[in-house]
Each structure stands twice: as structure tokens, then as C-alpha cells.
Design a protein around this motif. Structure first.
Motif, mmCIF file in Angstrom:
data_model
loop_
_atom_site.group_PDB
_atom_site.id
_atom_site.type_symbol
_atom_site.label_atom_id
_atom_site.label_comp_id
_atom_site.label_asym_id
_atom_site.label_seq_id
_atom_site.Cartn_x
_atom_site.Cartn_y
_atom_site.Cartn_z
ATOM 1 N N GLY B 20 22.698 43.225 31.763
ATOM 2 C CA GLY B 20 21.246 43.339 31.917
ATOM 3 C C GLY B 20 20.658 44.205 30.822
ATOM 4 N N PHE B 21 19.328 44.149 30.701
ATOM 5 C CA PHE B 21 18.657 45.002 29.707
ATOM 6 C C PHE B 21 17.790 46.023 30.438
ATOM 7 N N VAL B 57 29.924 51.466 28.877
ATOM 8 C CA VAL B 57 29.225 50.179 28.706
ATOM 9 C C VAL B 57 29.253 49.795 27.226
ATOM 10 N N SER B 58 29.083 48.497 27.006
ATOM 11 C CA SER B 58 28.931 48.038 25.611
ATOM 12 C C SER B 58 27.596 47.326 25.521
ATOM 13 N N SER B 59 27.013 47.269 24.322
ATOM 14 C CA SER B 59 25.689 46.658 24.197
ATOM 15 C C SER B 59 25.613 45.748 22.980
ATOM 16 N N TRP B 60 24.680 44.837 23.040
ATOM 17 C CA TRP B 60 24.429 43.935 21.906
ATOM 18 C C TRP B 60 22.976 43.474 21.976
ATOM 19 N N GLU B 61 22.486 43.000 20.838
ATOM 20 C CA GLU B 61 21.090 42.554 20.783
ATOM 21 C C GLU B 61 20.998 41.056 21.019
ATOM 22 N N GLY B 62 19.985 40.667 21.804
ATOM 23 C CA GLY B 62 19.754 39.242 22.066
ATOM 24 C C GLY B 62 18.815 38.657 21.030
ATOM 25 N N GLU B 63 18.210 37.535 21.401
ATOM 26 C CA GLU B 63 17.272 36.862 20.489
ATOM 27 C C GLU B 63 15.905 37.543 20.542
ATOM 28 N N ARG B 73 15.942 41.859 22.792
ATOM 29 C CA ARG B 73 16.361 42.678 23.943
ATOM 30 C C ARG B 73 17.728 43.268 23.634
ATOM 31 N N ARG B 74 18.003 44.458 24.212
ATOM 32 C CA ARG B 74 19.356 45.014 24.079
ATOM 33 C C ARG B 74 20.037 44.906 25.444
#
Lengths: 155, 114
Positions: B20-21, B57-63, B73-74
């Protein structure tokens, strides 16, 4: 450093938006006159009030008023959103990219959701959200800087 | 009294449901706690970044999307370590407050008498 041309452009855009808002408020005042006209028609003697011409005029007036209100609502919202984007663009220049993408992006998404929610306090809610976002971004930015320097010291 | 649940614990629990963001996680915590726990933007983003620094947690950027002014969104998701931490937090909370209400009532007068 913000290029001067960008700042001048933003300032001009803000002035134009402000003038547009003013003109819309003026139109709303005109709508107030339309209501007076409507009340005038309603006070007319029954035979006159129920004449096809009077009914046609009244219907036209009501339709025009509804259209104007809808248009005002939409235009004001687009302009508000434009103004909000402009304010956030300024933050964007100052804060780190990750913070901008995450916090400003979420704030803008929340503001677009607020648009769909009914209620007379929408503008106030948007203004509050913009202010609180500005405040928390500043605080979180400082926290990030502190965490980064702390990390570097412990290395 | 303020709610004793920390932002980190609430976020770990919310992320157990899936990735989730920020905005989505705030809503998720609110719904899951029946409105008892309300995370604000002042607590959720620093907590998420702390959790990431701790490797939970790990995170990544969406479109990028238009409604976010072209910003992406992250998204966040639990790592294996994060899942274990979420389970540990749950176990601790259950150990402290998970006892039946009757047992707590019985235990309290004796504790006072002692």
C-alpha cells in the motif's frame, strides 16, 4: 536557485487566476439579480404570471441559473486545483524528490478526493490540507536531514 | 488517554493485508481500528521511512498519475523481517491484553490486596 523567468511566469499565472476568480464572483452577484427578477415574476398578478410568455421566461431564467452555478462550481474547482498545484510546485523546488513525490503527491490525491465529497466546507478543507502539508513537509524535511547527518556520524 | 498503539505497529499490521501507499495505509488503519487509531501525515511518513531504514519494509515508485500532478505513488510492502516483526508485535499485544475480560477482573482485586 529558481530561474527568474519561472518565478515571473508563476506570479503572472497567480495574478491571472486571482482576476478570473474575481470575475466569477461578479457573475455570482449578477445571478443574485436574476433571483430578484424571478421574485418579481412571482409577485405578478396570476393571469400575468401564468401567461405562456412569463412561464417561458421563468423556465429560461431558472435553467440559466442552474447552468451558471454548475459552470461556476467546475471553473472554481479547476482554478483552485491549479492554485494548489502552483503552491505545491514551490515546495517541489525546495524539498527532496522522494518527499515531494510521496507527501505532495498524496496530498494532491487527497485534495482530488475531497472534490468528490459533498459539503460546504470543501474549500476550507482544501486550504487546511495545503497548510498542514506545508507544515509537515518542513518538519519531515528537517527530520530527514537530521537522520541523514546522524547516520553519517555513526559511520 | 492517548491511544497506546504506535504508528509503526499500526503500519506493520496494515501492511500484513498487502502492499500500500501512504494515503491508502492511513485509510486502512482507520478502517481496521474502527476509527480508534487515526494516523496523520506527521506520523505516517516518518514511520514508514524508519521502517524502511530498519529493513522491515521495502518500497518502490509506481506510475505517475495526473491527479497527483504527475508524481508517482510510493508503495510499501513487508519484508520477511517485517512479517516476523508484525507477528512478534501481535504476540506481545495478545500476551498483554489478550486475556479474557473475566480473568482480568478476577486478577485485579487480588493484585490490589497484595
Amino acid at each position: 536557485m529558481i530561474p527568474l523567468a519561472v518565478r515571473a511566469f508563476s506570479l503572472r499565472k497567480m495574478v491571472v487566476l486571482w482576476m478570473l476568480r474575481r470575475s466569477i464572483r461578479e457573475n455570482r452577484r449578477l445571478i443574485g439579480y436574476a433571483e430578484m427578477t424571478q421574485a418579481f415574476f412571482q409577485r405578478l398578478e396570476v393571469p400575468h404570471r401564468e401567461s405562456p410568455e412569463a412561464i417561458r421566461l421563468l423556465k429560461k431564467l431558472i435553467r440559466a441559473k442552474e447552468n451558471q452555478a454548475r459552470l461556476d462550481e467546475r471553473t472554481l474547482w479547476v482554478m483552485d486545483f491549479d492554485m494548489v498545484s502552483l503552491v505545491f510546485e514551490v515546495f517541489n523546488l525546495i524539498v527532496p524528490r522522494r518527499l515531494a513525490n510521496e507527501e505532495i503527491g498524496d496530498a494532491m490525491e487527497h485534495i482530488s478526493r475531497l472534490r468528490k465529497s459533498p459539503g460546504p466546507w470543501r474549500s476550507a478543507a482544501v486550504a487546511t490540507r495545503v497548510l498542514s502539508t506545508g507544515f509537515w513537509i518542513a518538519i519531515n524535511c528537517l527530520r530527514e536531514i537530521r537522520a541523514a547527518t546522524k547516520g553519517r556520524k555513526s559511520d | 488517554m492517548d491511544n497506546p498503539v504506535t504508528a509503526k505497529a499500526a503500519l506493520l499490521r496494515a501492511l500484513v493485508q498487502g502492499e500500500g501507499f501512504g494515503l491508502d495505509l492511513i485509510d486502512r488503519v482507520k478502517v481496521m481500528s474502527g476509527g480508534e487509531v487515526m494516523l496523520g501525515q506527521g506520523s505516517v511518513y516518518p514511520a514508514l521511512r524508519d521502517l524502511e531504514r530498519e529493513g522491515l519494509v521495502s518500497s518502490w515508485e509506481g506510475e505517475p498519475t495526473a491527479e497527483r500532478g504527475g508524481r508517482p505513488r510510493r508503495y510499501y510492502k513487508l519484508t520477511a523481517l517485517g512479517k516476523r516483526a508484525a507477528l512478534d508485535t501481535r504476540r506481545t499485544v495478545m500476551a498483554l491484553f489478550g486475556a479474557p475480560v473475566g480473568a482480568l477482573r478476577l486478577a485485579l482485586p487480588s493484585a490490589v490486596a497484595r
